[in-house]
Design a protein around this motif. Sequence first.
Motif, PDB file in Angstrom:
ATOM      1  N   UNK A 171       0.843  -1.205   0.000  1.00 45.38           N
ATOM      2  CA  UNK A 171       0.000   0.000   0.000  1.00 45.38           C
ATOM      3  C   UNK A 171       0.867   1.241   0.000  1.00 45.38           C
ATOM      4  N   UNK A 172       1.928   1.194   0.781  1.00 46.90           N
ATOM      5  CA  UNK A 172       2.783   2.363   0.899  1.00 46.90           C
ATOM      6  C   UNK A 172       3.715   2.468  -0.319  1.00 46.90           C
ATOM      7  N   UNK A 173       4.157   1.322  -0.813  1.00 52.74           N
ATOM      8  CA  UNK A 173       5.105   1.290  -1.931  1.00 52.74           C
ATOM      9  C   UNK A 173       4.518   1.884  -3.208  1.00 52.74           C
ATOM     10  N   UNK A 174       3.216   1.607  -3.482  1.00 53.81           N
ATOM     11  CA  UNK A 174       2.626   2.100  -4.725  1.00 53.81           C
ATOM     12  C   UNK A 174       2.457   3.621  -4.717  1.00 53.81           C
ATOM     13  N   UNK A 175       2.606   4.212  -3.559  1.00 52.11           N
ATOM     14  CA  UNK A 175       2.506   5.662  -3.489  1.00 52.11           C
ATOM     15  C   UNK A 175       1.072   6.141  -3.368  1.00 52.11           C
ATOM     16  N   UNK A 176       0.709   7.192  -4.054  1.00 49.83           N
ATOM     17  CA  UNK A 176      -0.604   7.836  -4.014  1.00 49.83           C
ATOM     18  C   UNK A 176      -0.801   8.586  -2.685  1.00 49.83           C
TER      19      UNK A 176
END
Length: 313
Positions: free
Chosen positions: A187-192
């Motif tokens: 969740x954190x890796x994909x950003x946004x």
Amino acid sequence: MDLLSIVIPCLNEEKNIFSICKEISKVIKGNVELSNLNFELIFIDDGSDDKTLEIIKKLSKDCEEIKFISFSRNFGKEAAIYAGLKNSSGDFIILMDADLQDPPVLLPQMYSFIKSGLYDCVATRRTSRKGEPVIRSFFTESFYKIINVISKTKIVNGARDFRIMTRQMVNSILEVSEYNRFSKGIFSWVGFKTKWLEYENIERQQGQTNWSFWKLSIYALDGIISFSTAPLYLSTITGIIFSLLAVISMIIIIIRTLIFGDAVSGWSSTISVILLLGGIQLFSIGILGQYLSKTYLETKNRPIYICKETNIR
Ligand code: UDP
Ligand code: MG
């Protein structure tokens, strides 16, 4: 009109399925904004061996919004999350636990934040760990500290999987199709852009947590490294134990020598140094093995889950 998908992983949740459906529909009906939307509830039966699947199927007969995917065995919550996201068709996707630890009353607030267009994700975090054993909280806190020091991917302390995401973000998560899934990291890796909502910990409604202390420790190790293979863990742990033994024996030797003098000079210190080095070596090989095992599992390219039964076409 928006379609909202609610993904709920379930492992032996026979006592909770009915109440979570009731709670969710109560919240939806009681909110003007939500009651105008379309919904789908996707239950993932993660190889339960109680009546979970039976209950979900019964509910889905009366209510066409209720969908299910049933795994051929227990594949773990991470796999269940992946399956749910993959089979969802909503414009916005909500992820929540079946045990009512994720309060559905937050849904209207989460929806209006994401609908504002300012965020791609509205996630929740617990501000307390009320009702949890002290030792477990201690280790969890340490885990977050360690992972945030050694990893570039930041993981928010107390973050739950309970969140609403846009279709775009979910598609990005699905593109991360690795086998060793650690969703909190993904969740954190994909950003946004994520908006965090906070709430006090709520204890599980019915049944028992599926996470033993051991299961949680392995999960934490997995999270740190992947971002399994049991024998490799063993070498790591043996290494730690031997290192500790060596340190203790060194202390004992020093104290004993100070008090009684040294009988056979040099013998004990040699042994403890050997133990210490051996321990450190095993520890390092263990860590190396962890990464190797992850690579091994990843190259096998096995499916993340196997669906046995579903009503999603
Ligand atoms: N769960 C799952 N597969 C597993 C373990 C858990 O689908 O192997 C589901 C479980 O049914 C629940 C959610 O994941 O809906 C969270 O599990 P639990 O409440 O045991 O975890 P905790 O809240 O203690 O972190
Ligand atoms: Mg729970």
